[in-house]
Scaffold this active site. Structure first.
Site, PDB file in Angstrom:
ATOM      1  CE1 TYR A  30       7.453  45.036   9.184  1.00 37.28           C
ATOM      2  CE2 TYR A  30       8.454  42.941   8.551  1.00 37.28           C
ATOM      3  CZ  TYR A  30       8.075  44.236   8.241  1.00 37.28           C
ATOM      4  OH  TYR A  30       8.335  44.738   6.996  1.00 37.28           O
ATOM      5  CG  ASP A  31       7.561  44.553  17.934  1.00 31.92           C
ATOM      6  OD1 ASP A  31       8.591  43.856  17.984  1.00 31.92           O
ATOM      7  OD2 ASP A  31       7.559  45.792  18.071  1.00 31.92           O
ATOM      8  CG  ASN A  32       2.376  44.095  16.538  1.00 24.48           C
ATOM      9  OD1 ASN A  32       2.252  43.612  17.655  1.00 24.48           O
ATOM     10  ND2 ASN A  32       2.872  45.313  16.320  1.00 24.48           N
TER      11      ASN A  32
ATOM     12  CE  LYS B 228      -2.147  42.461  19.952  1.00 25.45           C
ATOM     13  NZ  LYS B 228      -2.151  42.170  21.393  1.00 25.45           N
TER      14      LYS B 228
ATOM     15  NE  ARG C 268       9.456  46.742  15.989  1.00 25.32           N
ATOM     16  CZ  ARG C 268      10.503  45.960  15.719  1.00 25.32           C
ATOM     17  NH1 ARG C 268      11.366  46.295  14.753  1.00 25.32           N
ATOM     18  NH2 ARG C 268      10.695  44.841  16.389  1.00 25.32           N
TER      19      ARG C 268
END
Lengths: 301, 301
Positions: free
Chosen positions: B20-22, B54, B242
């Site tokens: 994951y990015d967020n 994020k 993501r």
């Protein structure tokens, strides 16, 4: 199946009257509309009294006690109506607690509502808190979140139309309803309160927050509930077959009479229209109907 | 079908973070419990920031604006959290009106709620009435029954948690909702508001009277509604695959993530328990779970 009989002649009125000894009347839309007495209602009620009929006025209005409600009658010139002839949903709740539940003398009812409920509970010797208590007519404060806990002396939450509803009262009621043993009653669960030609929030909107948050349903003591009919029958001890419910609303008044095993007379001076009962998909169909209650007097004279 | 994966080792945390990015976080029961920050949350959030993730904090609380809500974070030592990282249901409603509905500039929103809603509507340039207006913090009077009529300048009724709810405000909202063109929104429809170890009436109890009396259902802009997810996605423009929703409630947080096509992480520091997801009849099952959010930091060190 036979449709409803429309009463339009002297002979039909005479036949109708011969079938019943007792008449239960809804008030708004039958006796009056708002603050206006409907035509020839006074003469019709006098005529029924002269014929020895028993009259009972059944209302879901819980804000006024029976005694306070007689003032409405006398203001409209119906001075003969006594508190003993009136059966309101607040009184219904008091009778239910006293006679059906046999509510313990050492327990209290938490009232969400106006003085009509308080007066009727007092008349049956039932203790209560809340209601019009001025100390609850305020905002919730930070200290209340700790202070509000279930009160073991409270055995019932009774909700009716409360024109002074607030978050503090709702919170106290909810916390007490989270105790499964606490009874949950409503004077009535009408969704709207028709007045001034508009629909304002009804008594059912006072308990709707509690229903949602507690996941509990109240026992309603107003029309069309069976609990109210049981209380009316317990008090007046009439023969249902010789009794007629007169009303302008199919889903409350006429249903109430029908489910109680009473005869039913529908009048066209209120909420529902003639087309509502002639519709072949109609849910509730009265046995008889007439244009207005005053037709009884007019057709006989 | 595979059950939820419990994350208990450094390798599992590393694999989880790589996906994951967020991260979307519920707050109460994940970040804090009441007024207490949960262990190693501060370190976990810093660690995620260092890795370039994020962070978005999603709350159904509508009484505070995003700006006011940052004070809660800084009071608990989470000074890095900015208003831009917070997405509350009041802001969600404002974004929905502005971006989705394209609410007309000459219309007003009738607010049933606190200053959080007013501030967020103002931030999007939307006109409003009601809310914290002191002239509405009074009893309904006899003259109000005539005076309250539908206001053609009102295009929407928006209800949230209103600690100053009263019969006057409910009446004004109901009369305006009787106009079919008036939009009906709710910041959220949570039945209860958990605080001080008890369940107080939630935002859903403010619109329950209106739902009953108007026979209309509001569009909810809080978790788990799709409308809120659409607003979050419109604002942050992330790739759902993501992105991971982190929460302690299955029926709001985890359902919200799942229905939005996001990954889901369930933590055991709040409402639901481990047994709730291991039950084979469980309605909502997260993809991953851990004892607490701070495990991310603890397992990596």
């Amino acid at each position: 199946m036979t449709g409803p009989v429309k009463i339009t002649s002297k002979a039909e009125v005479e036949e109708f009257l011969s079938k019943y000894d007792n008449f239960l009347f809804d008030c708004d839309g039958v006796i009056w509309q708002g603050d206006v007495l409907l035509p020839h209602v006074k003469e019709t009620l006098s005529l029924l009294r002269e014929k020895g009929k028993k009259l009972i006025f059944v209302t879901n209005n819980s804000t006024k006690s029976r005694k306070a409600y007689t003032k409405k009658f006398s203001k409209l010139g119906l001075d003969e109506v006594t508190p003993e002839e009136i059966f309101g949903s607040a009184y219904s709740a008091a009778v239910y607690l006293k006679k059906v539940v046999k509510f313990p003398a050492d327990k209290k009812v938490l009232v969400l509502g106006e003085s009509g409920i308080e007066e009727e509970l007092a008349s049956e010797g039932i203790q209560f808190v809340g209601g019009t208590d001025p100390s609850l007519r305020r905002d919730i404060g930070p200290e209340d979140y700790d202070a509000i806990v279930p009160d073991p002396s409270i055995g019932c939450v009774l909700s009716g139309l409360d024109l002074h509803i607030n978050y503090l009262k709702l919170s106290i009621a909810l916390i007490n309803l989270q105790v499964p043993e606490t009874l949950f009653l409503a004077t009535n669960i009408d969704s709207t309160y028709p007045t001034h030609g508009k629909l304002f929030p009804g008594a059912g909107t006072m308990c709707a927050p509690l229903v949602l948050a507690s996941k509990r349903q109240p026992i309603s003591l107003g029309k069309p509930s069976k609990a109210m009919m049981d209380c009316v029958k317990a008090k007046f001890e009439f023969d249902p077959v010789r009794t007629c419910m007169v009303g302008d609303r199919l889903d409350t008044d006429i249903r109430f009479g029908q489910e109680g095993g009473l005869g039913t007379l529908f009048v066209l001076t209120g909420v529902n229209k003639e087309s509502d009962i002639l519709d072949e998909n109609a849910d509730v169909v009265p046995q008889q109907y007439m244009t207005k209650l005053g037709d009884i007097f007019e057709l006989l004279h």
